[in-house]
Enzyme design. Structure first.
Site, PDB file in Angstrom:
ATOM      1  N   SER A 117     -23.554   5.928  -1.757  1.00 58.38           N
ATOM      2  CA  SER A 117     -22.935   6.568  -2.841  1.00 58.38           C
ATOM      3  C   SER A 117     -23.761   7.035  -3.946  1.00 58.38           C
ATOM      4  O   SER A 117     -24.963   6.654  -3.891  1.00 58.38           O
ATOM      5  CB  SER A 117     -22.469   5.300  -3.597  1.00 58.38           C
ATOM      6  OG  SER A 117     -21.728   5.659  -5.016  1.00 58.38           O
ATOM      7  N   LYS A 136      -9.565  -0.079  -2.369  1.00 57.17           N
ATOM      8  CA  LYS A 136      -8.844   0.673  -3.356  1.00 57.17           C
ATOM      9  C   LYS A 136      -7.353   0.255  -3.422  1.00 57.17           C
ATOM     10  O   LYS A 136      -6.811   0.135  -4.498  1.00 57.17           O
ATOM     11  CB  LYS A 136      -8.868   2.150  -2.909  1.00 57.17           C
ATOM     12  CG  LYS A 136     -10.085   2.943  -3.350  1.00 57.17           C
ATOM     13  CD  LYS A 136      -9.761   4.564  -3.007  1.00 57.17           C
ATOM     14  CE  LYS A 136     -11.053   5.177  -3.554  1.00 57.17           C
ATOM     15  NZ  LYS A 136     -10.684   6.747  -3.401  1.00 57.17           N
ATOM     16  N   ASP A 188      -8.819  10.109  -8.980  1.00 54.94           N
ATOM     17  CA  ASP A 188      -8.952  11.087  -8.008  1.00 54.94           C
ATOM     18  C   ASP A 188      -8.175  12.236  -8.033  1.00 54.94           C
ATOM     19  O   ASP A 188      -8.714  13.681  -8.198  1.00 54.94           O
ATOM     20  CB  ASP A 188      -8.885  10.357  -6.641  1.00 54.94           C
ATOM     21  CG  ASP A 188      -9.686   9.309  -6.223  1.00 54.94           C
ATOM     22  OD1 ASP A 188     -10.986   9.459  -6.548  1.00 54.94           O
ATOM     23  OD2 ASP A 188      -9.396   8.358  -5.522  1.00 54.94           O
ATOM     24  N   GLY A 200      -4.302   8.515   1.501  1.00 54.27           N
ATOM     25  CA  GLY A 200      -4.332   8.189   0.259  1.00 54.27           C
ATOM     26  C   GLY A 200      -4.857   9.596  -0.502  1.00 54.27           C
ATOM     27  O   GLY A 200      -4.453   9.698  -1.685  1.00 54.27           O
ATOM     28  N   ALA A 201      -5.748  10.352  -0.148  1.00 49.06           N
ATOM     29  CA  ALA A 201      -6.114  11.294  -0.922  1.00 49.06           C
ATOM     30  C   ALA A 201      -5.255  12.307  -1.134  1.00 49.06           C
ATOM     31  O   ALA A 201      -5.247  12.762  -2.190  1.00 49.06           O
ATOM     32  CB  ALA A 201      -7.496  11.994  -0.079  1.00 49.06           C
ATOM     33  N   LEU A 261     -11.488  18.973   0.228  1.00 48.97           N
ATOM     34  CA  LEU A 261     -11.860  17.821  -0.322  1.00 48.97           C
ATOM     35  C   LEU A 261     -13.345  17.221   0.342  1.00 48.97           C
ATOM     36  O   LEU A 261     -14.138  16.578  -0.153  1.00 48.97           O
ATOM     37  CB  LEU A 261     -10.974  16.547  -0.272  1.00 48.97           C
ATOM     38  CG  LEU A 261      -9.968  16.519  -1.490  1.00 48.97           C
ATOM     39  CD1 LEU A 261      -9.359  17.885  -1.862  1.00 48.97           C
ATOM     40  CD2 LEU A 261      -8.807  15.527  -1.235  1.00 48.97           C
ATOM     41  N   GLY A 297     -15.367  20.531  -2.361  1.00 44.42           N
ATOM     42  CA  GLY A 297     -15.034  19.234  -2.843  1.00 44.42           C
ATOM     43  C   GLY A 297     -15.836  18.454  -3.669  1.00 44.42           C
ATOM     44  O   GLY A 297     -15.610  17.479  -4.240  1.00 44.42           O
TER      45      GLY A 297
HETATM   46  P1  ATR Z   1      -7.763   8.909   2.791  1.00 44.46           P
HETATM   47  O1  ATR Z   1      -7.530   7.917   2.090  1.00 44.46           O
HETATM   48  O2  ATR Z   1      -9.110   9.512   3.016  1.00 44.46           O
HETATM   49  O3  ATR Z   1      -6.721  10.356   2.716  1.00 44.46           O
HETATM   50  P2  ATR Z   1      -6.399   8.035   5.402  1.00 44.46           P
HETATM   51  O4  ATR Z   1      -5.480   7.416   4.401  1.00 44.46           O
HETATM   52  O5  ATR Z   1      -6.716   7.350   6.550  1.00 44.46           O
HETATM   53  O6  ATR Z   1      -7.535   8.638   4.386  1.00 44.46           O
HETATM   54  O7  ATR Z   1      -5.960   9.650   5.711  1.00 44.46           O
HETATM   55  C1  ATR Z   1      -6.175  10.564   6.536  1.00 44.46           C
HETATM   56  C2  ATR Z   1      -5.385  11.645   6.656  1.00 44.46           C
HETATM   57  O8  ATR Z   1      -6.088  12.591   7.633  1.00 44.46           O
HETATM   58  C3  ATR Z   1      -3.983  11.435   7.498  1.00 44.46           C
HETATM   59  O9  ATR Z   1      -3.135  12.367   7.062  1.00 44.46           O
HETATM   60  C4  ATR Z   1      -4.478  11.632   8.829  1.00 44.46           C
HETATM   61  O10 ATR Z   1      -3.494  12.338   9.738  1.00 44.46           O
HETATM   62  P3  ATR Z   1      -2.624  10.877  10.511  1.00 44.46           P
HETATM   63  O11 ATR Z   1      -1.696  10.693   9.238  1.00 44.46           O
HETATM   64  O12 ATR Z   1      -2.111  11.601  11.559  1.00 44.46           O
HETATM   65  O13 ATR Z   1      -3.624   9.901  10.976  1.00 44.46           O
HETATM   66  C5  ATR Z   1      -5.326  12.953   9.023  1.00 44.46           C
HETATM   67  N1  ATR Z   1      -6.426  13.141   9.838  1.00 44.46           N
HETATM   68  C6  ATR Z   1      -7.555  12.153  10.035  1.00 44.46           C
HETATM   69  N2  ATR Z   1      -8.116  12.839  11.067  1.00 44.46           N
HETATM   70  C7  ATR Z   1      -7.462  14.137  11.355  1.00 44.46           C
HETATM   71  C8  ATR Z   1      -7.580  14.524  12.629  1.00 44.46           C
HETATM   72  N3  ATR Z   1      -8.647  14.566  13.499  1.00 44.46           N
HETATM   73  N4  ATR Z   1      -6.758  15.817  12.707  1.00 44.46           N
HETATM   74  C9  ATR Z   1      -5.758  16.023  12.048  1.00 44.46           C
HETATM   75  N5  ATR Z   1      -5.601  15.089  11.013  1.00 44.46           N
HETATM   76  C10 ATR Z   1      -6.235  13.938  10.555  1.00 44.46           C
END
Ligand code: ATR
Length: 281
Positions: A20, A71, A107, A135-136, A224, A247
């Site tokens: 961090s 979170k 955020d 979440g993001a 991001l 980001g």
């Molecule tokens: P965060 O809190 O950082 O947003 P998260 O809640 O795990 O993390 O969400 C990750 C997002 O990135 C999801 O929408 C995920 O897609 P899925 O809903 O299909 O899992 C997307 N994501 C992560 N890796 C990916 C990849 N290699 N290709 C496409 N989408 C991806």
């Protein structure tokens, strides 16, 4: 700095926290404003979270940031949620308000502040595409929707999750959902395209969440991911003549808004940006 019996504490709860940048940024800001506080990072195992929150309450910490994986799980241990945290369903900042622990999510607001500071744009006129539905995406979507954006399309690898987020955002905006593979037309007609997934993050720096050939000069493309700062998506966007937004600004402004919630004064943003940029070199 001079630590005395009057020195207060703010900090970060996460697991891990060793990566961090928040301690460097926050302590620089505290010292610049001569506020009698220190900011410390605490690595908290998920099983210890309840106990740690009870201790911080007893020790009267002014507040703290919350990061992965706490979170969502911290919510039951707080007394109240601000609307941002309640709608997003996650807390990244806790404020101790006269003994009451209140959860916020800075955020999304940090994202919107960074976007509008770095670009001359009218939010109410944007057609937004959000890539990802985690979440993001939820934080950014909520903040944009409540800041005046009228049209959002959520595109995601898993369509059901995009539909769920679109349904939530449709309280405030016209929102639809599409799977990434079918999203070319949605991207082409958008004005603002935001990647909220981790696709393109180091070490997998050559991948992009959508085909950059879909991007055009009328787009603002926002990522991001901040490591690397200029992701393959942003490089592709730049080559195609689009405006890019990294980001780093969201990272900076979500911290600045947390600082403002704790100390009721503007954060020294230029200093914080310098410290953050140096720490990422
Ligand atoms: P965060 O809190 O950082 O947003 P998260 O809640 O795990 O993390 O969400 C990750 C997002 O990135 C999801 O929408 C995920 O897609 P899925 O809903 O299909 O899992 C997307 N994501 C992560 N890796 C990916 C990849 N290699 N290709 C496409 N989408 C991806």
């Amino acid at each position: 700095m001079n630590i005395t019996s009057q020195t207060g504490i703010v900090g970060l709860l996460g697991h891990p926290v060793s990566h961090s940048k928040s301690p460097e940024i926050m302590n620089a800001a505290l010292q610049q404003l001569e506020l009698p506080y220190v900011y410390v990072a605490c690595d908290v195992e998920p099983t210890e979270l309840a106990q740690v929150v009870a201790r911080l309450r007893a020790c009267k910490w002014r507040g703290w940031n919350v990061t992965i994986p706490h979170k969502v799980n911290i919510i039951p241990y707080l007394d109240r949620l601000d609307a941002s945290a309640a709608e997003i369903g996650a807390v990244n900042t806790v404020v101790n308000q006269a003994g009451e622990l209140v959860g916020y999510n800075t955020d999304g607001a940090g994202y919107v502040r960074s976007l509008t500071e770095e670009n001359n744009l009218l939010l109410s006129e944007q057609r937004v595409v959000i890539i990802g539905a985690g979440g993001a995406a939820r934080a950014v979507g909520y903040a944009l929707a409540t800041a005046g954006v009228k049209q959002i399309t959520v595109i995601n690898r898993t369509l059901a999750k995009a539909e769920e987020l679109a349904h939530h955002l449709s309280q405030w905006t016209q929102t639809s959902a599409t799977a990434i593979l079918n999203a070319q037309r949605e991207v082409e007609v958008a004005t603002l395209v935001i990647n909220t997934t981790s696709v393109g993050m180091s070490p997998h720096i050559d991948v992009t969440p959508i085909n950059p050939m879909w991007l055009q000069p009328h787009h603002i493309v926002s990522d991001l991911v901040y490591h690397p700062r200029h992701t393959a998506l942003l490089q592709g966007a730049q080559t195609r003549g689009a405006v890019t937004h990294t980001g780093l600004g969201m990272l900076l402004h979500q911290a600045a808004i947390a600082f403002e919630l704790w100390f009721h004064q503007p954060a020294p943003i230029q200093l914080m940006r310098r410290v953050l940029e140096n720490s990422l070199k």
